[in-house]
Design a protein around this motif. Structure first.
Motif, PDB file in Angstrom:
ATOM      1  N   GLU A  39      13.515  -5.537  -2.164  1.00  0.00           N
ATOM      2  CA  GLU A  39      12.375  -5.149  -1.334  1.00  0.00           C
ATOM      3  C   GLU A  39      11.061  -5.370  -2.078  1.00  0.00           C
ATOM      4  O   GLU A  39      10.061  -5.804  -1.497  1.00  0.00           O
ATOM      5  N   THR A  40      11.077  -5.092  -3.378  1.00  0.00           N
ATOM      6  CA  THR A  40       9.867  -5.268  -4.181  1.00  0.00           C
ATOM      7  C   THR A  40       9.539  -6.745  -4.368  1.00  0.00           C
ATOM      8  O   THR A  40       8.368  -7.144  -4.331  1.00  0.00           O
ATOM      9  N   LYS A  41      10.554  -7.575  -4.566  1.00  0.00           N
ATOM     10  CA  LYS A  41      10.314  -9.017  -4.653  1.00  0.00           C
ATOM     11  C   LYS A  41       9.653  -9.529  -3.377  1.00  0.00           C
ATOM     12  O   LYS A  41       8.683 -10.298  -3.420  1.00  0.00           O
ATOM     13  N   LYS A  42      10.176  -9.104  -2.242  1.00  0.00           N
ATOM     14  CA  LYS A  42       9.604  -9.530  -0.962  1.00  0.00           C
ATOM     15  C   LYS A  42       8.176  -9.022  -0.823  1.00  0.00           C
ATOM     16  O   LYS A  42       7.288  -9.737  -0.338  1.00  0.00           O
ATOM     17  N   TYR A  43       7.938  -7.795  -1.254  1.00  0.00           N
ATOM     18  CA  TYR A  43       6.597  -7.196  -1.193  1.00  0.00           C
ATOM     19  C   TYR A  43       5.600  -8.022  -1.999  1.00  0.00           C
ATOM     20  O   TYR A  43       4.478  -8.287  -1.556  1.00  0.00           O
ATOM     21  N   PHE A  63       1.235  -0.179  -8.712  1.00  0.00           N
ATOM     22  CA  PHE A  63       1.530   1.251  -8.720  1.00  0.00           C
ATOM     23  C   PHE A  63       2.255   1.726  -7.466  1.00  0.00           C
ATOM     24  O   PHE A  63       2.870   2.790  -7.487  1.00  0.00           O
ATOM     25  N   TRP A  64       2.192   0.926  -6.393  1.00  0.00           N
ATOM     26  CA  TRP A  64       2.744   1.398  -5.126  1.00  0.00           C
ATOM     27  C   TRP A  64       3.725   0.398  -4.525  1.00  0.00           C
ATOM     28  O   TRP A  64       3.861   0.305  -3.310  1.00  0.00           O
ATOM     29  N   THR A  65       4.417  -0.358  -5.369  1.00  0.00           N
ATOM     30  CA  THR A  65       5.463  -1.238  -4.854  1.00  0.00           C
ATOM     31  C   THR A  65       6.613  -0.379  -4.332  1.00  0.00           C
ATOM     32  O   THR A  65       6.752   0.795  -4.708  1.00  0.00           O
ATOM     33  N   PRO A  66       7.458  -0.915  -3.461  1.00  0.00           N
ATOM     34  CA  PRO A  66       8.582  -0.125  -2.946  1.00  0.00           C
ATOM     35  C   PRO A  66       9.465   0.453  -4.043  1.00  0.00           C
ATOM     36  O   PRO A  66       9.914   1.600  -3.939  1.00  0.00           O
ATOM     37  N   ALA A  80      19.324   0.772  -6.068  1.00  0.00           N
ATOM     38  CA  ALA A  80      18.523   0.054  -7.061  1.00  0.00           C
ATOM     39  C   ALA A  80      18.401  -1.419  -6.696  1.00  0.00           C
ATOM     40  O   ALA A  80      17.307  -2.004  -6.756  1.00  0.00           O
ATOM     41  N   ARG A  81      19.509  -2.034  -6.309  1.00  0.00           N
ATOM     42  CA  ARG A  81      19.473  -3.457  -5.955  1.00  0.00           C
ATOM     43  C   ARG A  81      18.624  -3.692  -4.708  1.00  0.00           C
ATOM     44  O   ARG A  81      17.876  -4.672  -4.623  1.00  0.00           O
TER      45      ARG A  81
END
Length: 696
Positions: A206-210, A232-235, A200-201
């Motif tokens: 990864e999503t923040k970087k994305y 809809f398609w973030t990591p 989860a962490r």
């Protein structure tokens, strides 16, 4: 009927603080709010110029802090040739105009006057009550008495009504039995540890970087829900949906629904529904804030936010349609709520999926209105959930019956001033103060076309939302909260009556970023397979989920984003089953159950191993309830006739070039029973003809 007939408001002059860019300098005072809430929301035509100009203005690249604290800020655009840029501008302006038409009349939900609908809804209501007036009034009185006890029960038990189980215990009958019993009674359940904390962490980072890396053409979240983003398609989203623990938890939960062997629904086969993501931060630097988050500063959004911030109204939401629940072409197709409208709500079974399989929950193609059958709504917490972040009404039966019958009844005496604190409140709620309307109006409380059902303290006073909405305690990251699809829920940043952020266990305001991924549990059905085909295309193109892109323009596309996950990533996370859940791989029937369509065959079904080749025509019969062995690739194989029928249909829908056209058939036991019954030959032939028509 046009959506604009229900939603659009006449144009009106804006208050002075919204003119000539004065909004940024105008403080929100009680007097200003009074003026703003009294004004009507401008019509679509009056805001077109502003919308068009705002969509063509480029800004600096977006960062994750901008995304969370300033959702109105759009990212800079990639360089395109002039023709392409012009086309995109036109598409965006069209989409924004359409979005304005589809925006819900939020301000109306903060007053005491519900929204009148077109005249046909008056006819609809009269048809539903005609000839049943006496039994409906009697059922209403019984309902209010039961609901009074239900609210007291909820208030006295609170979070105890939200059962919790560890993911590692979902195969332990001694742990599952009390958990499932409470889930069926109250419609809510929590499965802890579905996503490992370290995963989860990692997904959050990864999503923040994305989001920071890519130049996003960000559509601001609505003012009434400023932390719900149209990604809809973030990591985090893709990995959560594909994780084997999530799919296993969804299968575990959906199999608790009433067995529907005769219906083409496969609850052991969860499929992915691409929903949005919630990102919230404690940071705040805006002039107009809702729970610490700055909202988009446009005239319409400012009206909404100001009205919300000063309202004492409690508002909760029920997904899967609104008006559709009363309409014959919606949930009426399968008669899901017939017993309620017939005055016998006690016989309504909220856990019978058969009445939902063929229902149409989205008649108006509303943006964000779900058109897929979902047996549970749910969220996966990738960060710790603090008390108050989400509240849910734990009454899947009585609350549903109430908001369905509420539009047919009115009080003799209006609500007393002071609301629930008034000494006259009990008399106002008493059944003797409520009567069935002799002339049914066009009003259906909290429902407008193309949007979810709203449940409010003004429109639905007997639900007493301040007493009946409960919040889970602090939950660790990786927890999965699920609730019945007819249950009302509320997120903290839409709870405007308090306008306060959730707090930690020590009583301090939460200071870290929270990230919640919507993860509803949806079974495989023919209708869901059709939706999955459209969603698969959206995933491959990087477009929004089909339910969230009503115009089909692909606006807000994530296609060019660096780090967008692919089919290969999904397989690495969840294997073959994750690909199947996304419609990216066919289901393997393996050693499965098939049957003949010859209704005259009275011999017992035979057992035989069938080839996994979809074009193999030599499959033979097998007992309907026989267990099937796992397939070679480890994916789940069917064990009932209904599952085989659904899988064959889904394979043909999703992979028509690889599978022959297939027509579903009746179960062997039903066919054999009809063929061996002592019915005269003429009647038997009629039954045979009827059976063929039904199978078609």
């Amino acid at each position: 009927m046009s959506k604009a007939d229900v939603v659009q408001r006449p144009a009106a002059a804006l208050p002075s603080q919204f003119q000539s860019g004065a909004l940024a300098a105008a403080p929100i005072t009680p007097a200003n709010v009074s003026n703003m809430t009294a004004a009507k929301i401008p019509s679509t035509t009056s805001t077109t110029a502003t919308t068009s100009s705002s969509t063509t203005t480029a800004s600096r690249p977006i960062s994750i802090s901008d995304l969370i604290t300033s959702p109105s800020t759009a990212g800079s655009k990639r360089q395109r040739n002039e023709d392409h840029k012009s086309d995109r501008t036109k598409i965006r302006a069209t989409r924004m105009d359409f979005a304005k038409i589809m925006d819900p009349p939020i301000v109306s939900f903060y007053g005491s006057t519900p929204i009148p609908l077109p005249s046909r809804f008056g006819h609809l209501k009269r048809r539903l009550v005609s000839g049943r007036e006496t039994v409906l009034k009697a059922s209403w009185d019984r309902l209010l008495a039961a609901l009074r006890d239900e609210i007291a029960h909820i208030e006295s038990h609170g979070t105890e009504l939200m059962p919790m189980i560890d993911f590692s215990d979902i195969e332990d009958p001694s742990k599952v039995q009390p958990w499932s019993a409470s889930l069926k009674r109250h419609g809510i359940g929590v499965i802890r540890g579905v996503v490992p904390p370290e995963a989860a962490r990692a997904w959050v980072e990864e999503t923040k970087k994305y989001l920071e890396t890519n130049e996003l053409e960000l559509k601001p979240p609505p003012a009434q829900d400023p932390t719900c983003f149209d990604f809809f398609w973030t990591p985090a989203q893709v990995r959560s949906r594909a994780h084997p623990n999530v799919l296993r938890a969804q299968r575990f939960a959906m199999t608790l629904w009433k067995d529907t062997k005769d219906e083409f629904v496969a609850t052991r086969y969860p499929i992915t529904y691409a929903d949005r993501i919630r990102i919230e931060s404690a940071a705040s630097d805006g002039i107009i804030t809702v729970n610490g988050s700055r909202v988009a500063i446009s005239p319409q959004d400012s009206l909404i936010a100001a009205a919300a911030a000063t309202s004492s109204e409690e508002i909760a939401q029920v997904d899967n349609g609104s008006l559709e629940r009363w309409e014959q072409d919606g949930y009426g197709r399968a008669g899901l709520y017939n017993s309620i409208f017939e005055g016998d709500w006690e016989s309504y079974d909220e856990w019978d999926a058969s009445g939902r399989v063929n229902a149409t929950p989205d008649l108006y193609n509303g943006q964000g209105a779900c058109s897929m059958l979902r047996l549970f709504q749910g969220i996966i917490a990738l960060t710790e959930i603090e008390p108050g972040m989400i509240k849910i009404l734990p009454s899947p039966k009585l609350s549903t019956v109430y908001f369905l019958l509420r539009p047919f009844f009115s009080p003799k005496e209006k609500a007393p001033e002071g609301g629930p604190s008034s000494e006259k409140w009990a008399a106002y709620l008493d059944p003797s103060n409520w009567m069935l309307d002799k002339e049914q109006s066009t009003i259906i409380h909290g429902a407008v076309a193309g949007h979810a059902q709203r449940v409010t303290s003004s429109f639905h006073p007997h639900l007493e939302l301040k007493r009946s909405l409960i919040a889970p305690p602090t939950l660790p990251e990786g927890s999965y909260i699920i609730w019945h699809p007819d249950i009302a829920y509320q997120f903290s940043n839409t709870n405007y009556s308090t306008n306060a952020r959730p707090t930690t266990s020590s009583g301090e305001p939460a200071s870290t970023t929270s990230m919640l991924v919507y993860a509803p549990a949806a079974p495989l059905t023919q209708q869901n397979a059709l939706y999955l085909a459209r969603q698969r295309k959206a995933f491959l193109r990087g477009h929004p989920g089909p339910d969230f892109d009503s115009t089909g323009t692909g606006l807000g596309s994530e296609a060019p984003h660096t780090g967008r996950l692919t089919e290969k990533d999904i397989k690495e996370v969840g294997g073959e089953e994750a690909l199947q859940a996304m419609g990216l791989a066919p289901w393997n029937l393996g050693k499965s159950i098939t049957m003949t369509t010859d209704l005259k065959n009275t011999s017992p079904p035979s057992t035989s191993s069938s080839s996994s080749d979809p074009k193999d025509k030599n499959n033979t019969n097998k007992k309907d309830d026989e267990e099937s062995s796992p397939s070679a690739d480890g994916s789940l194989t069917p064990k009932t006739h209904a599952e085989v029928e659904v899988l064959k249909l889904a394979n043909q829908i999703l992979f028509p070039d690889r599978f022959d056209f297939y027509m579903p058939t009746r179960a062997p036991s039903r066919a054999a029973s009809r063929a061996t019954s002592p019915t005269p030959s003429r009647d038997r032939e009629k039954d045979k003809d009827k059976g063929v028509k039904d199978s078609n």
